[in-house]
Design a protein around this motif. Sequence first.
Motif, PDB file in Angstrom:
ATOM      1  N   PHE A 229      89.464  62.069  51.392  1.00  0.00           N
ATOM      2  CA  PHE A 229      89.758  63.010  50.600  1.00  0.00           C
ATOM      3  C   PHE A 229      89.859  64.546  51.024  1.00  0.00           C
ATOM      4  CE2 PHE A 229      87.883  65.973  47.242  1.00  0.00           C
ATOM      5  CZ  PHE A 229      88.748  65.999  46.247  1.00  0.00           C
ATOM      6  N   ARG A 230      88.766  64.824  51.487  1.00  0.00           N
ATOM      7  CA  ARG A 230      88.853  66.522  52.113  1.00  0.00           C
ATOM      8  C   ARG A 230      90.021  66.549  52.798  1.00  0.00           C
ATOM      9  NH1 ARG A 230      83.705  64.971  54.580  1.00  0.00           N
ATOM     10  NH2 ARG A 230      81.984  65.660  53.300  1.00  0.00           N
ATOM     11  N   ARG A 231      90.515  65.626  53.763  1.00  0.00           N
ATOM     12  CA  ARG A 231      91.792  66.110  54.694  1.00  0.00           C
ATOM     13  C   ARG A 231      93.029  65.389  53.948  1.00  0.00           C
ATOM     14  NH1 ARG A 231      88.578  65.098  60.578  1.00  0.00           N
ATOM     15  NH2 ARG A 231      86.759  66.623  59.758  1.00  0.00           N
ATOM     16  N   ASP A 232      92.798  65.020  53.012  1.00  0.00           N
ATOM     17  CA  ASP A 232      94.255  64.324  52.236  1.00  0.00           C
ATOM     18  C   ASP A 232      94.787  63.157  53.166  1.00  0.00           C
ATOM     19  OD1 ASP A 232      94.334  66.013  49.789  1.00  0.00           O
ATOM     20  OD2 ASP A 232      95.166  67.539  51.470  1.00  0.00           O
ATOM     21  N   LEU A 233      93.923  62.408  53.468  1.00  0.00           N
ATOM     22  CA  LEU A 233      94.393  61.255  54.278  1.00  0.00           C
ATOM     23  C   LEU A 233      94.910  59.962  53.533  1.00  0.00           C
ATOM     24  CD1 LEU A 233      91.479  61.175  57.163  1.00  0.00           C
ATOM     25  CD2 LEU A 233      93.770  62.123  57.210  1.00  0.00           C
ATOM     26  N   GLY A 234      94.383  60.004  52.099  1.00  0.00           N
ATOM     27  CA  GLY A 234      94.674  58.891  51.210  1.00  0.00           C
ATOM     28  C   GLY A 234      93.833  57.835  51.629  1.00  0.00           C
ATOM     29  N   GLY A 235      93.899  56.922  50.585  1.00  0.00           N
ATOM     30  CA  GLY A 235      93.203  55.468  50.791  1.00  0.00           C
ATOM     31  C   GLY A 235      91.568  55.808  50.577  1.00  0.00           C
ATOM     32  N   GLU A 236      91.399  56.895  49.910  1.00  0.00           N
ATOM     33  CA  GLU A 236      89.830  56.958  49.860  1.00  0.00           C
ATOM     34  C   GLU A 236      89.154  56.071  48.946  1.00  0.00           C
ATOM     35  OE1 GLU A 236      92.361  59.078  49.303  1.00  0.00           O
ATOM     36  OE2 GLU A 236      91.963  60.811  47.594  1.00  0.00           O
ATOM     37  N   VAL A 237      89.703  55.493  47.776  1.00  0.00           N
ATOM     38  CA  VAL A 237      88.984  54.629  46.922  1.00  0.00           C
ATOM     39  C   VAL A 237      88.987  53.238  47.897  1.00  0.00           C
ATOM     40  CG1 VAL A 237      89.390  52.599  45.040  1.00  0.00           C
ATOM     41  CG2 VAL A 237      90.190  55.346  44.825  1.00  0.00           C
ATOM     42  N   GLU A 238      89.913  52.614  48.584  1.00  0.00           N
ATOM     43  CA  GLU A 238      89.763  51.739  49.525  1.00  0.00           C
ATOM     44  C   GLU A 238      88.767  51.802  50.301  1.00  0.00           C
ATOM     45  OE1 GLU A 238      92.512  53.129  48.586  1.00  0.00           O
ATOM     46  OE2 GLU A 238      93.510  51.774  47.267  1.00  0.00           O
ATOM     47  N   ALA A 239      88.523  53.096  51.132  1.00  0.00           N
ATOM     48  CA  ALA A 239      87.612  53.315  52.067  1.00  0.00           C
ATOM     49  C   ALA A 239      86.056  53.104  51.654  1.00  0.00           C
ATOM     50  CB  ALA A 239      87.780  54.616  52.466  1.00  0.00           C
ATOM     51  N   TYR A 240      85.951  53.616  50.296  1.00  0.00           N
ATOM     52  CA  TYR A 240      84.505  53.369  49.965  1.00  0.00           C
ATOM     53  C   TYR A 240      84.373  51.980  49.376  1.00  0.00           C
ATOM     54  CZ  TYR A 240      83.599  58.349  49.116  1.00  0.00           C
ATOM     55  OH  TYR A 240      83.380  59.787  49.375  1.00  0.00           O
ATOM     56  N   GLU A 241      85.417  51.347  48.945  1.00  0.00           N
ATOM     57  CA  GLU A 241      85.236  49.785  48.748  1.00  0.00           C
ATOM     58  C   GLU A 241      85.161  49.082  50.024  1.00  0.00           C
ATOM     59  OE1 GLU A 241      88.269  49.680  44.551  1.00  0.00           O
ATOM     60  OE2 GLU A 241      88.883  49.052  46.630  1.00  0.00           O
ATOM     61  N   GLU A 242      85.525  49.543  51.067  1.00  0.00           N
ATOM     62  CA  GLU A 242      85.497  48.560  52.485  1.00  0.00           C
ATOM     63  C   GLU A 242      83.849  48.886  52.909  1.00  0.00           C
ATOM     64  OE1 GLU A 242      87.232  46.797  53.971  1.00  0.00           O
ATOM     65  OE2 GLU A 242      86.236  46.782  56.127  1.00  0.00           O
ATOM     66  N   VAL A 243      83.446  50.099  52.656  1.00  0.00           N
ATOM     67  CA  VAL A 243      82.129  50.216  52.897  1.00  0.00           C
ATOM     68  C   VAL A 243      81.129  49.365  52.051  1.00  0.00           C
ATOM     69  CG1 VAL A 243      79.886  52.107  53.003  1.00  0.00           C
ATOM     70  CG2 VAL A 243      82.311  52.662  53.850  1.00  0.00           C
ATOM     71  N   ALA A 244      81.477  49.476  50.764  1.00  0.00           N
ATOM     72  CA  ALA A 244      80.691  48.467  49.918  1.00  0.00           C
ATOM     73  C   ALA A 244      80.784  47.155  50.319  1.00  0.00           C
ATOM     74  CB  ALA A 244      80.903  48.619  48.434  1.00  0.00           C
ATOM     75  N   ARG A 245      82.029  46.488  50.689  1.00  0.00           N
ATOM     76  CA  ARG A 245      82.095  45.203  50.903  1.00  0.00           C
ATOM     77  C   ARG A 245      81.381  44.864  52.214  1.00  0.00           C
ATOM     78  NH1 ARG A 245      84.880  42.229  54.180  1.00  0.00           N
ATOM     79  NH2 ARG A 245      85.931  44.006  55.185  1.00  0.00           N
ATOM     80  N   ARG A 246      81.411  45.785  53.225  1.00  0.00           N
ATOM     81  CA  ARG A 246      80.824  45.605  54.714  1.00  0.00           C
ATOM     82  C   ARG A 246      79.195  45.283  54.269  1.00  0.00           C
ATOM     83  NH1 ARG A 246      83.750  48.301  59.391  1.00  0.00           N
ATOM     84  NH2 ARG A 246      85.948  48.209  58.831  1.00  0.00           N
ATOM     85  N   LEU A 247      78.764  46.377  53.250  1.00  0.00           N
ATOM     86  CA  LEU A 247      77.210  46.157  52.944  1.00  0.00           C
ATOM     87  C   LEU A 247      76.948  44.984  52.006  1.00  0.00           C
ATOM     88  CD1 LEU A 247      76.400  50.006  52.787  1.00  0.00           C
ATOM     89  CD2 LEU A 247      76.217  48.822  54.802  1.00  0.00           C
ATOM     90  N   GLY A 248      77.852  44.283  51.551  1.00  0.00           N
ATOM     91  CA  GLY A 248      77.594  43.106  50.968  1.00  0.00           C
ATOM     92  C   GLY A 248      77.248  43.491  49.279  1.00  0.00           C
ATOM     93  N   ILE A 249      77.909  44.557  49.031  1.00  0.00           N
ATOM     94  CA  ILE A 249      77.472  45.279  47.755  1.00  0.00           C
ATOM     95  C   ILE A 249      78.583  44.667  46.712  1.00  0.00           C
ATOM     96  CG2 ILE A 249      77.635  47.305  46.215  1.00  0.00           C
ATOM     97  CD1 ILE A 249      76.216  48.658  48.638  1.00  0.00           C
TER      98      ILE A 249
END
Length: 251
Positions: A229-249
């Motif tokens: 988000f800070r650097r306008d890289l895009g895909g922030e929703v997917e990135a947060y979801e990826e962290v949650a998925r890997r942590l088994g949340i």
Amino acid sequence: MPSKSPTEEMPKGEKLYEGKAKVLFRGEDAGTIVQYFKDDATAFNAQKKGTITGKGIINNKVTELVMINLARIGIPTHFIKRLNDREQLVREVEIVPLEVIVRNVVAGTMAKRLGIEEGRRLARPIIEFSLKDDDLGDPLIAEEHVLSLELADDEELSEIFDMTHQINDFLRGFFASVGIELIDFKLEYGRLYDEDEMGYCLILADEFSPDNCRLWDIETGKKLDKDRFRRDLGGEVEAYEEVARRLGIAL
Ligand code: TYD
């Protein structure tokens, strides 16, 4: 205006404070607070504003998971229990006005300030302090400032160093086990007073989520945190979801 989904409804209790990413409400029991996690995202001391859909739910659940695991290794925390998707019940503390920053790999302001390329691994982790003051942009301060300005005393400072190193050691392994490198992060501590207010102990407070840390995929180096988000890289929703998925949340 589209109506808010039920999970975005705020609690009805007395609002104590509204920050950039969370709102704090008085809890039902004395000495408790409800932390409500918003989808609002800010960067560069709120000069950049936006929304990351579903972020509040993920940050609430990542914080829960991290706090529970830290309690298991003996770190005292303010976390009591998660109430629902966006709220968790915590103990009321007096926040120590310091942003305690841990760095394992050079990134962000450290890279900029010292002219070092991002990604350099540090020979040993660094613990830095910023004064918790939005109007001043959370300026970096030395240990000497902490003591001389009586932001924390000697004993508290050594507890902060001890707990922060333990937290870093644990969390590096915790994230590595799901293929994520913990680059840096920010912690806040609070003073939990005894009922008679004669004494207190220092405990971990606030949150631990991809808003307050840098997480890079170990294999690809892909950023899975708020830098998207800070650097306008895009895909922030997917990135947060990826962290949650890997942590088994479950979301
Ligand atoms: P840092 O590189 O100092 O600042 P920035 O994120 O603005 O480039 O941040 C180091 C880590 O600490 C990073 O993961 C973000 C986190 N952090 C916060 O969450 N809040 C803060 O107020 C600060 C200064 C850092």
